[in-house]
Design an enzyme around this catalytic site. Structure first.
Site, PDB file in Angstrom:
ATOM      1  N   CYS A 140      25.232  41.188  45.401  1.00 43.84           N
ATOM      2  CA  CYS A 140      25.666  39.801  45.185  1.00 43.84           C
ATOM      3  C   CYS A 140      24.464  38.854  45.132  1.00 43.84           C
ATOM      4  O   CYS A 140      23.656  38.815  46.061  1.00 43.84           O
ATOM      5  CB  CYS A 140      26.637  39.373  46.279  1.00 43.84           C
ATOM      6  SG  CYS A 140      27.241  37.698  46.018  1.00 43.84           S
ATOM      7  N   PRO A 185      34.360  45.260  40.673  1.00 46.64           N
ATOM      8  CA  PRO A 185      34.842  44.173  41.525  1.00 46.64           C
ATOM      9  C   PRO A 185      34.349  42.848  40.962  1.00 46.64           C
ATOM     10  O   PRO A 185      33.191  42.738  40.574  1.00 46.64           O
ATOM     11  CB  PRO A 185      34.166  44.470  42.867  1.00 46.64           C
ATOM     12  CG  PRO A 185      32.927  45.231  42.521  1.00 46.64           C
ATOM     13  CD  PRO A 185      33.241  45.995  41.267  1.00 46.64           C
ATOM     14  N   MET A 186      35.218  41.859  40.880  1.00 47.29           N
ATOM     15  CA  MET A 186      34.802  40.530  40.426  1.00 47.29           C
ATOM     16  C   MET A 186      35.560  39.485  41.227  1.00 47.29           C
ATOM     17  O   MET A 186      36.756  39.264  41.001  1.00 47.29           O
ATOM     18  CB  MET A 186      35.067  40.355  38.925  1.00 47.29           C
ATOM     19  CG  MET A 186      34.117  41.147  38.040  1.00 47.29           C
ATOM     20  SD  MET A 186      34.503  40.975  36.275  1.00 47.29           S
ATOM     21  CE  MET A 186      33.996  39.310  35.961  1.00 47.29           C
ATOM     22  N   GLU A 187      34.855  38.880  42.143  1.00 49.27           N
ATOM     23  CA  GLU A 187      35.472  37.890  43.017  1.00 49.27           C
ATOM     24  C   GLU A 187      36.059  36.747  42.196  1.00 49.27           C
ATOM     25  O   GLU A 187      35.391  36.219  41.302  1.00 49.27           O
ATOM     26  CB  GLU A 187      34.403  37.323  43.970  1.00 49.27           C
ATOM     27  CG  GLU A 187      34.974  36.458  45.042  1.00 49.27           C
ATOM     28  CD  GLU A 187      34.014  35.365  45.476  1.00 49.27           C
ATOM     29  OE1 GLU A 187      32.929  35.240  44.889  1.00 49.27           O
ATOM     30  OE2 GLU A 187      34.392  34.625  46.395  1.00 49.27           O
ATOM     31  N   GLY A 195      32.965  45.385  34.068  1.00 50.05           N
ATOM     32  CA  GLY A 195      33.561  44.158  34.578  1.00 50.05           C
ATOM     33  C   GLY A 195      33.973  43.232  33.450  1.00 50.05           C
ATOM     34  O   GLY A 195      35.063  43.344  32.876  1.00 50.05           O
ATOM     35  N   ARG A 196      33.060  42.323  33.079  1.00 43.28           N
ATOM     36  CA  ARG A 196      33.422  41.278  32.115  1.00 43.28           C
ATOM     37  C   ARG A 196      33.911  41.847  30.784  1.00 43.28           C
ATOM     38  O   ARG A 196      34.759  41.246  30.126  1.00 43.28           O
ATOM     39  CB  ARG A 196      32.219  40.345  31.901  1.00 43.28           C
ATOM     40  CG  ARG A 196      31.857  39.537  33.142  1.00 43.28           C
ATOM     41  CD  ARG A 196      30.472  38.967  33.031  1.00 43.28           C
ATOM     42  NE  ARG A 196      29.496  40.031  32.800  1.00 43.28           N
ATOM     43  CZ  ARG A 196      28.291  39.866  32.283  1.00 43.28           C
ATOM     44  NH1 ARG A 196      27.900  38.656  31.940  1.00 43.28           N
ATOM     45  NH2 ARG A 196      27.489  40.896  32.120  1.00 43.28           N
ATOM     46  N   GLN A 217      35.741  46.838  49.158  1.00 44.59           N
ATOM     47  CA  GLN A 217      34.310  46.519  49.205  1.00 44.59           C
ATOM     48  C   GLN A 217      34.010  45.577  50.378  1.00 44.59           C
ATOM     49  O   GLN A 217      34.723  44.589  50.588  1.00 44.59           O
ATOM     50  CB  GLN A 217      33.848  45.862  47.908  1.00 44.59           C
ATOM     51  CG  GLN A 217      32.320  45.747  47.875  1.00 44.59           C
ATOM     52  CD  GLN A 217      31.784  45.075  46.629  1.00 44.59           C
ATOM     53  OE1 GLN A 217      32.008  43.890  46.421  1.00 44.59           O
ATOM     54  NE2 GLN A 217      31.085  45.835  45.799  1.00 44.59           N
ATOM     55  N   GLU A 236      26.786  44.872  31.078  1.00 43.77           N
ATOM     56  CA  GLU A 236      26.742  44.610  29.635  1.00 43.77           C
ATOM     57  C   GLU A 236      27.425  45.666  28.768  1.00 43.77           C
ATOM     58  O   GLU A 236      26.997  45.894  27.634  1.00 43.77           O
ATOM     59  CB  GLU A 236      25.295  44.418  29.152  1.00 43.77           C
ATOM     60  CG  GLU A 236      24.556  43.258  29.787  1.00 43.77           C
ATOM     61  CD  GLU A 236      25.118  41.871  29.431  1.00 43.77           C
ATOM     62  OE1 GLU A 236      25.580  41.679  28.295  1.00 43.77           O
ATOM     63  OE2 GLU A 236      25.093  40.997  30.317  1.00 43.77           O
TER      64      GLU A 236
END
Ligand SMILES: Cc1cc2nc3c(=O)[nH]c(=O)nc-3n(C[C@H](O)[C@H](O)[C@H](O)COP(=O)(O)O)c2cc1C
Length: 324
Positions: free
Chosen positions: A97, A6-8, A222-223, A67, A200
């Site tokens: 968070c 999840p990435m807001e 994520g990233r 979430q 990472e």
């Protein structure tokens, strides 16, 4: 199992759609629904997780768990139960968070200072949600220190979570590398539920190293996949469970095609400025894996009309193809 993190403000319905169509993901988790004092109306859940209107899955058929984040056990439980009534195929609880405003208001990573509160929230949510709907949680290794990591993880597992994702850093460590994958191993060995390693993973090699160091079979990314959209597929290729998935990274011309497709998808967003913002954000994040994206970003950073950004993407693609 590989989960899209999840990435807001980054991994929304459009990004989930495009990345799960590219492939390699078994599960997505929505941006958090910030639960404070009330039961939210359906519109809040539908805004953050529009997939609820299509069976809780992306177009590629990958389930999207909803979430929730908050510190009040009974309101969290009420909202979780409602999300499942709306069709959520699973509920994930955010205890990671690091945002100051969130932490100041008793939610997210601040709760990692009190294992008993994690237990209280997870048990309330577990009790409120039908037995056949999975409840999971996501935490960091701690707030300031890592000394409560095991206790927090045990509290979450004992409260009935079916799975625990751990972002392998404390809240104070923010997003500073490295991620401490090795700290996950004793937790994964101790818990009787799956522990999902997070943090990472930028390349297929990182995926292998993370699994070795953490002892976790499952990862969340994520990233890394925003910067390298083929990453899920490349990992699936390594896991060799989804033949025939290509094990090679996309070339720059393919990335430009994906960006053009993304532009078309986000035309569903009402506000052109937001569309332009999302395109710029993705191009900037791609620069971590594609040098050319850094150059493109310099060209488009001042553009405010998404059509102008698209024109630049298309022109760049034309030049790349001509040069080939
Ligand atoms: C812009 C941004 C937004 C994020 N939003 C959320 C969120 O809504 N819920 C959550 O649990 N984690 C969120 N995270 C944390 C990520 O899910 C993940 O734990 C973190 O980025 C580390 O994994 P990575 O190195 O694979 O990116 C966010 C991270 C970033 C950078």
């Amino acid at each position: 199992m590989v989960t899209l993190a999840p990435m807001e403000g980054v991994v929304d319905v459009y990004m989930r759609d495009i990345l799960t169509r590219i492939g390699g993901f078994d599960l997505c988790v929505s941006e958090f629904v910030r639960v404070s004092q009330h039961l939210y109306p359906a519109s809040v859940f539908h805004t953050l997780c529009p997939e609820l209107k299509q069976g809780g899955k992306t177009a590629a058929g990958v389930p999207v768990h909803v979430q929730i984040m908050g510190g009040e056990a009974h309101v969290m439980a009420e909202n979780a139960a409602f999300a499942t009534e709306l069709g959520a195929p699973g509920i994930d609880i955010n205890f990671g968070c690091p945002a100051k405003t969130v932490n100041r208001h008793d939610a997210g990573a601040t709760l990692l200072q009190w294992p008993e509160r994690l237990h209280e929230i997870v048990s309330a949510v577990r009790r409120a949600v039908p037995d056949d709907i999975p409840v999971s949680a996501k935490m960091r290794l701690g707030f300031a220190e890592k000394n409560l990591a095991m206790e927090n993880a045990l509290a979450i597992a004992e409260a009935g979570a079916g799975k625990l994702t751990i972002h392998a850093r404390t809240k104070m460590e923010g997003y500073r590398p490295p991620a401490h994958w090795e700290h996950l191993r004793p937790i994964a060995e101790q818990l009787n539920i799956p522990v999902v390693a997070n943090g990472e993973i930028w390349t297929p090699e990182d995926y292998v190293l993370c699994r070795e160091a953490s002892g976790c079979d499952d990862v969340m990314i994520g990233r890394g996949v925003i910067a390298r959209p083929s990453l899920g597929r490349e990992i699936a290729h390594r896991r060799s469970i989804r033949a025939p998935m290509s094990g090679t990274a996309f070339n720059w011309s393919q990335i430009l095609g994906i960006l053009a497709e993304y532009h078309d998808l986000i035309e569903g967003m009402a506000n052109p400025q937001r569309q332009a913002g999302r395109l710029k954000q993705w191009i900037k994040l791609l620069a971590r894996s594609y040098e050319e994206a850094g150059v493109l970003f310099t060209c488009i950073r001042r553009l405010e009309d998404p059509q102008d950004i698209l024109a630049e993407v298309v022109a760049t693609k034309g030049r790349v193809l001509d040069a080939a």
